[in-house]
Design a protein around this motif. Sequence first.
Motif, PDB file in Angstrom:
ATOM      1  N   GLY A 132       0.783  -1.145  -0.059  1.00 44.98           N
ATOM      2  CA  GLY A 132       0.089   0.126  -0.041  1.00 44.98           C
ATOM      3  C   GLY A 132       0.911   1.243   0.004  1.00 44.98           C
ATOM      4  N   ARG A 133       1.984   1.189   0.623  1.00 46.37           N
ATOM      5  CA  ARG A 133       2.872   2.549   0.888  1.00 46.37           C
ATOM      6  C   ARG A 133       3.414   2.360  -0.617  1.00 46.37           C
ATOM      7  NH1 ARG A 133       4.083   0.298   5.905  1.00 46.37           N
ATOM      8  NH2 ARG A 133       5.945  -0.413   5.181  1.00 46.37           N
ATOM      9  N   GLU A 134       3.937   1.341  -0.985  1.00 45.59           N
ATOM     10  CA  GLU A 134       4.549   1.467  -2.409  1.00 45.59           C
ATOM     11  C   GLU A 134       3.907   2.066  -3.411  1.00 45.59           C
ATOM     12  OE1 GLU A 134       5.920  -2.253  -3.309  1.00 45.59           O
ATOM     13  OE2 GLU A 134       7.716  -2.434  -1.947  1.00 45.59           O
ATOM     14  N   TYR A 135       2.184   1.675  -3.502  1.00 46.41           N
ATOM     15  CA  TYR A 135       1.402   2.361  -4.487  1.00 46.41           C
ATOM     16  C   TYR A 135       1.702   3.719  -4.383  1.00 46.41           C
ATOM     17  CZ  TYR A 135      -3.133   3.884  -6.362  1.00 46.41           C
ATOM     18  OH  TYR A 135      -4.034   4.405  -6.851  1.00 46.41           O
ATOM     19  N   LEU A 136       1.352   4.294  -2.944  1.00 43.34           N
ATOM     20  CA  LEU A 136       1.239   5.647  -2.571  1.00 43.34           C
ATOM     21  C   LEU A 136       2.559   6.384  -3.224  1.00 43.34           C
ATOM     22  CD1 LEU A 136      -0.489   6.065   0.912  1.00 43.34           C
ATOM     23  CD2 LEU A 136      -1.546   6.634  -1.210  1.00 43.34           C
ATOM     24  N   LEU A 137       3.638   5.663  -2.743  1.00 41.66           N
ATOM     25  CA  LEU A 137       4.940   6.494  -3.018  1.00 41.66           C
ATOM     26  C   LEU A 137       5.383   6.280  -4.355  1.00 41.66           C
ATOM     27  CD1 LEU A 137       6.639   4.939   0.152  1.00 41.66           C
ATOM     28  CD2 LEU A 137       6.133   7.501  -0.231  1.00 41.66           C
ATOM     29  N   GLU A 138       4.996   5.564  -5.246  1.00 41.79           N
ATOM     30  CA  GLU A 138       5.564   5.268  -6.341  1.00 41.79           C
ATOM     31  C   GLU A 138       4.488   5.510  -7.538  1.00 41.79           C
ATOM     32  OE1 GLU A 138       8.417   4.761  -7.152  1.00 41.79           O
ATOM     33  OE2 GLU A 138       8.627   4.214  -4.807  1.00 41.79           O
ATOM     34  N   GLU A 139       3.147   5.569  -7.119  1.00 40.04           N
ATOM     35  CA  GLU A 139       1.989   5.824  -8.104  1.00 40.04           C
ATOM     36  C   GLU A 139       1.309   7.092  -7.978  1.00 40.04           C
ATOM     37  OE1 GLU A 139       1.402   3.637 -10.782  1.00 40.04           O
ATOM     38  OE2 GLU A 139       2.849   2.277 -10.301  1.00 40.04           O
ATOM     39  N   ILE A 140       0.922   7.422  -6.777  1.00 40.08           N
ATOM     40  CA  ILE A 140       0.434   8.824  -6.327  1.00 40.08           C
ATOM     41  C   ILE A 140       1.362   9.943  -6.227  1.00 40.08           C
ATOM     42  CG2 ILE A 140      -1.342   9.648  -4.982  1.00 40.08           C
ATOM     43  CD1 ILE A 140      -2.450   7.493  -6.603  1.00 40.08           C
TER      44      ILE A 140
ATOM     45  N   ASP B 285       3.048  -9.074   4.531  1.00 41.23           N
ATOM     46  CA  ASP B 285       2.730  -8.068   3.704  1.00 41.23           C
ATOM     47  C   ASP B 285       2.661  -6.603   4.825  1.00 41.23           C
ATOM     48  OD1 ASP B 285       0.374  -9.267   4.708  1.00 41.23           O
ATOM     49  OD2 ASP B 285      -0.805  -7.647   3.250  1.00 41.23           O
ATOM     50  N   ILE B 286       2.178  -6.935   6.068  1.00 41.25           N
ATOM     51  CA  ILE B 286       2.326  -5.986   6.944  1.00 41.25           C
ATOM     52  C   ILE B 286       3.729  -5.745   7.645  1.00 41.25           C
ATOM     53  CG2 ILE B 286       1.478  -5.059   9.180  1.00 41.25           C
ATOM     54  CD1 ILE B 286      -0.795  -5.109   6.982  1.00 41.25           C
ATOM     55  N   ALA B 287       4.113  -4.275   7.557  1.00 42.90           N
ATOM     56  CA  ALA B 287       5.846  -4.210   7.724  1.00 42.90           C
ATOM     57  C   ALA B 287       5.907  -2.748   8.391  1.00 42.90           C
ATOM     58  CB  ALA B 287       6.762  -4.504   6.860  1.00 42.90           C
ATOM     59  N   ASP B 288       6.719  -2.654   9.195  1.00 45.27           N
ATOM     60  CA  ASP B 288       7.245  -1.319   9.553  1.00 45.27           C
ATOM     61  C   ASP B 288       7.895  -0.628   8.526  1.00 45.27           C
ATOM     62  OD1 ASP B 288       5.863  -1.732  12.206  1.00 45.27           O
ATOM     63  OD2 ASP B 288       7.712  -1.904  13.142  1.00 45.27           O
ATOM     64  N   PRO B 289       7.703   0.532   8.346  1.00 43.91           N
ATOM     65  CA  PRO B 289       8.380   1.380   7.313  1.00 43.91           C
ATOM     66  C   PRO B 289       9.930   1.223   7.448  1.00 43.91           C
ATOM     67  CG  PRO B 289       7.027   2.698   8.261  1.00 43.91           C
ATOM     68  CD  PRO B 289       6.770   1.615   8.967  1.00 43.91           C
ATOM     69  N   GLU B 290      10.537   1.297   6.287  1.00 41.46           N
ATOM     70  CA  GLU B 290      11.965   1.048   6.388  1.00 41.46           C
ATOM     71  C   GLU B 290      12.727   2.317   5.780  1.00 41.46           C
ATOM     72  OE1 GLU B 290      13.077  -2.623   4.267  1.00 41.46           O
ATOM     73  OE2 GLU B 290      11.988  -3.859   5.789  1.00 41.46           O
ATOM     74  N   GLU B 291      13.931   2.656   6.100  1.00 40.33           N
ATOM     75  CA  GLU B 291      14.640   3.844   5.833  1.00 40.33           C
ATOM     76  C   GLU B 291      14.348   4.280   4.318  1.00 40.33           C
ATOM     77  OE1 GLU B 291      16.029   6.446   7.538  1.00 40.33           O
ATOM     78  OE2 GLU B 291      15.595   5.543   9.619  1.00 40.33           O
ATOM     79  N   ASP B 292      14.587   3.240   3.541  1.00 47.99           N
ATOM     80  CA  ASP B 292      14.857   3.517   2.061  1.00 47.99           C
ATOM     81  C   ASP B 292      13.283   3.546   1.129  1.00 47.99           C
ATOM     82  OD1 ASP B 292      14.099   0.844   2.477  1.00 47.99           O
ATOM     83  OD2 ASP B 292      15.328   0.088   0.856  1.00 47.99           O
ATOM     84  N   GLU B 293      12.280   3.431   2.117  1.00 44.91           N
ATOM     85  CA  GLU B 293      11.014   3.461   1.173  1.00 44.91           C
ATOM     86  C   GLU B 293      10.513   4.678   0.802  1.00 44.91           C
ATOM     87  OE1 GLU B 293       7.568   1.578   2.986  1.00 44.91           O
ATOM     88  OE2 GLU B 293       8.982   0.164   4.286  1.00 44.91           O
ATOM     89  N   ALA B 294      10.832   5.788   1.534  1.00 45.77           N
ATOM     90  CA  ALA B 294      10.660   7.237   1.185  1.00 45.77           C
ATOM     91  C   ALA B 294      11.939   8.220   1.094  1.00 45.77           C
ATOM     92  CB  ALA B 294       9.463   7.734   2.071  1.00 45.77           C
TER      93      ALA B 294
END
Length: 193
Positions: free
Chosen positions: A89-97, A153-162
Motif C-alpha cells: 500500500g505504501r509502495e502504491y502511494l509512493l510510486e504511483e500517487i 505484507d504488514i511491515a514497519d516502514p524502512e529508511e529506503d521506502e521514502a
Amino acid sequence: MKRLAVITVGKTHSGKTTFANALEQKLNNSFVMDQDNHADFLNTYYRKLKPKQGPNLLKHGISKLVADYAKEYTDFHIIVSNSNRSKSGREYLLEEIYEKDKFIRILVHFDLSDHTLYERVQHSTRSTNVFRERHTTFEDVLKRQQAESDRPDIADPEEDEADYLFVIKDPDEVDHVIKKIVRMANGEPYDSI
C-alpha cells in the motif's frame, strides 16, 4: 521546490489524525486527506454500495480522486492520514500517487506501545461510522491490527521506502517532528534540522 507528501503509518489511535491536523495548522499551504472522512461519507450516504468483504474500492476511488485533484489543481503539500501498514500500500502511494520527481515523500511512523493504544481505545469518543460493520469497535480494530502484524505484507516502514522517515515512539516527539517537517517545507537543509 517540490511539494511535500507526508504519509502517516500506524495502528488505530496512535495519533495519526491528531498529528495530521496539527501539522496542517503549522504547514502553510497544506491540507489533510483522511480516508476515515471518505469512509464516513460513504457510510452516511452510500451504505448500500459498500462491499461486504474485500477491498473497499469505492473508498479508495474517492481517495484517489481527491489526491489527483489536489495534485493537478492545487500547489498544496498533502498530508495523508490513514494507517498505511502494508508495504504494498505504501509502495502504491509512493510510486504511483506521490511520485519522487514531483514530491518530497515523508513517512511518519507511529510506533506507540500496545498498552498505550489499548488505553486510548478504551476511552475513545471517536465515531465508529467509519467501519463497514455497525457493531465494530476500535478495540476490535486494534486486536485485528495486532494479529495482522505477523502477516508478511504488514511491515514497519524502512529508511529506503521514502525520502525521509520519522518514527514516533512517544507522543512527546510529535511537536519536534512537526517542526522538522515545516522547516523542510521552508527549504532548510535536512542536516540543519
